[in-house]
Design an enzyme around this catalytic site. Structure first.
Site, short mmCIF file in Angstrom:
data_model
loop_
_atom_site.label_atom_id
_atom_site.label_comp_id
_atom_site.label_asym_id
_atom_site.label_seq_id
_atom_site.Cartn_x
_atom_site.Cartn_y
_atom_site.Cartn_z
N GLY A 1 80.72 0.75 -47.15
CA GLY A 1 79.39 0.09 -47.65
C GLY A 1 78.27 1.02 -47.84
O GLY A 1 77.13 0.54 -48.46
N HIS A 2 78.45 2.22 -47.36
CA HIS A 2 77.14 3.41 -47.40
C HIS A 2 77.43 4.42 -48.11
O HIS A 2 77.88 5.38 -47.29
CB HIS A 2 76.59 3.53 -46.04
CG HIS A 2 75.30 3.99 -46.25
ND1 HIS A 2 75.02 5.47 -46.15
CD2 HIS A 2 74.07 3.37 -46.17
CE1 HIS A 2 73.53 5.59 -46.07
NE2 HIS A 2 73.03 4.16 -46.33
N MET A 3 77.78 4.62 -49.24
CA MET A 3 77.41 3.76 -50.29
C MET A 3 78.85 3.59 -51.31
O MET A 3 79.73 4.64 -51.13
CB MET A 3 76.37 4.31 -51.27
CG MET A 3 75.15 4.86 -50.86
SD MET A 3 74.32 3.28 -50.59
CE MET A 3 72.71 3.82 -49.71
#
Length: 178
Positions: A65-67
């Site tokens: 999720g990052h990124m």
């Protein structure tokens, strides 16, 4: 202006760590995805400095999720890694006289590069001030290869374990009782 390293990275021997994850666990309570150190590489009791590393893999919890499509290690996770190294050194040498050391704050933090899966993040701290029972103050750096990616100053404080466990047993915190 290039910062001088707390410990010259080229002097660190990754093949002969002085503490592995099991040794780190003797002093740090973090487990599972919150463990942010792979091994301790160096300690100097005269200068109160130490170095460790975190091998960054594509299995880190933040990668997805990052990124998406460009996994960058969050700055807060780099700071957590530095805090864990500071805590390890402080607890191993009983410098604070506390059962647990917690994050007290950070100052003058600069992120100077990115950390991605496949990198080996070298972490270095030097305790600049120790007030037993009150606080530690440590300068820190993070390095990938020979490139400085992180630097700043960290404060560590004793965690009042009894108060925290009592608060948890009561099922509420001070903010939610008012």
């Amino acid at each position: 202006m290039k910062s001088e390293f707390i410990i010259q990275p080229s002097l660190l021997d990754f093949d002969k760590p002085i503490a592995d994850i099991e040794d780190i666990r003797k002093f740090n309570p973090q487990r599972h995805e919150m463990e942010q150190l792979t091994a301790i590489l160096h300690e100097d009791l005269e200068s109160h400095s130490c170095a460790a590393y975190k091998q960054i893999t594509d299995k880190e919890f933040w990668v997805r999720g990052h990124m998406p499509g460009m996994p960058l290690m969050p700055g807060v996770m780099m700071l957590e890694a530095v805090a864990q190294l500071s805590s390890y050194y402080t607890q191993k040498h009983d410098l604070l006289g506390a059962a647990m050391v917690g994050f007290g704050g950070v100052d003058e933090v600069r992120f100077r590069g990115v950390v991605v899966p496949g990198d080996r993040l070298i972490l270095m701290v030097r305790l600049d001030k120790t007030r037993r029972g009150r606080m530690i103050v440590a300068s820190f750096q993070g390095v990938v290869g020979e490139n400085l990616v992180l630097e700043g100053c960290l404060r560590g404080i004793p965690i009042p374990i009894e108060a925290v466990t009592g608060q948890l047993a009561g099922g509420s915190n001070a903010a939610s009782t008012k």
